[in-house]
Design an enzyme around this catalytic site. Sequence first.
Site, PDB file in Angstrom:
ATOM      1  N   ILE A  10       0.816  -1.218   0.000  1.00 27.58           N
ATOM      2  CA  ILE A  10       0.000   0.000   0.000  1.00 27.58           C
ATOM      3  C   ILE A  10       0.846   1.263   0.000  1.00 27.58           C
ATOM      4  O   ILE A  10       0.419   2.305  -0.483  1.00 27.58           O
ATOM      5  CB  ILE A  10      -1.003   0.001   1.176  1.00 27.58           C
ATOM      6  CG1 ILE A  10      -2.108   1.029   0.919  1.00 27.58           C
ATOM      7  CG2 ILE A  10      -0.299   0.198   2.513  1.00 27.58           C
ATOM      8  CD1 ILE A  10      -3.315   0.872   1.802  1.00 27.58           C
ATOM      9  N   ASN A  23      -2.883   2.353  15.082  1.00 27.56           N
ATOM     10  CA  ASN A  23      -3.305   2.120  16.460  1.00 27.56           C
ATOM     11  C   ASN A  23      -3.744   3.472  17.017  1.00 27.56           C
ATOM     12  O   ASN A  23      -3.490   4.512  16.416  1.00 27.56           O
ATOM     13  CB  ASN A  23      -2.206   1.444  17.296  1.00 27.56           C
ATOM     14  CG  ASN A  23      -0.971   2.300  17.429  1.00 27.56           C
ATOM     15  OD1 ASN A  23      -1.035   3.452  17.830  1.00 27.56           O
ATOM     16  ND2 ASN A  23       0.176   1.736  17.088  1.00 27.56           N
ATOM     17  N   VAL A  32       0.827  -2.844   8.807  1.00 22.52           N
ATOM     18  CA  VAL A  32       0.594  -1.765   7.844  1.00 22.52           C
ATOM     19  C   VAL A  32       1.002  -0.420   8.440  1.00 22.52           C
ATOM     20  O   VAL A  32       1.634   0.406   7.779  1.00 22.52           O
ATOM     21  CB  VAL A  32      -0.886  -1.742   7.408  1.00 22.52           C
ATOM     22  CG1 VAL A  32      -1.213  -0.499   6.603  1.00 22.52           C
ATOM     23  CG2 VAL A  32      -1.230  -2.984   6.617  1.00 22.52           C
ATOM     24  N   ASP A  33       0.650  -0.205   9.690  1.00 21.48           N
ATOM     25  CA  ASP A  33       0.957   1.058  10.365  1.00 21.48           C
ATOM     26  C   ASP A  33       2.460   1.342  10.352  1.00 21.48           C
ATOM     27  O   ASP A  33       2.906   2.421   9.966  1.00 21.48           O
ATOM     28  CB  ASP A  33       0.427   0.984  11.801  1.00 21.48           C
ATOM     29  CG  ASP A  33       0.455   2.316  12.537  1.00 21.48           C
ATOM     30  OD1 ASP A  33       0.545   3.370  11.892  1.00 21.48           O
ATOM     31  OD2 ASP A  33       0.361   2.279  13.774  1.00 21.48           O
TER      32      ASP A  33
END
Length: 173
Positions: A10, A23, A32-33
Amino acid sequence: MEIIVRPGDITRERTDAIVNAANSSLLGGGGVDGAIHRAAGPELLAACRRLRETTLPEGLPAGRAVATTAGDLPARWVIHTVGPVHSVREDRSETLASCYRESLREAARIGAASVAFPAISAGVYGWPMDDAARIAVQTVRAGTEEVGEQIRSVVLVPFGEAAERAFRHWVDA
């Protein structure tokens, strides 16, 4: 609104906005974060810290969304949303759907015409992939009515073959 399934990374999507499965601290993490924060560089973390110092001192609640700059990413904005942790004792489906709805609303608010989503809550938060894909696709389709023609394309960016199969199944359904 066109819905596209494009598996991969992404952080390489060239949409106006990408969605971060964040989060509640907004200060980076794993999955992903962490990938988004690493790829975006220090500008993203600085923007998130400003949010924590001003409008979100307690962090971002699950199901809500907020946009920041994208730093070094090819996207213009990062839309942060906090997915729920999956529970077998409590139905948190509405909170997961809210992540997609609120992210679409935020994308429309900032003027994005294209937005890319990961499989929110389907990683370390333990949401079963098929159900996560179903909720994502159904919510994005329903969101078309609310955001109108503002958002022309949504790219769903599943990671891995099982995730890709699940998302394609629901997009084609």
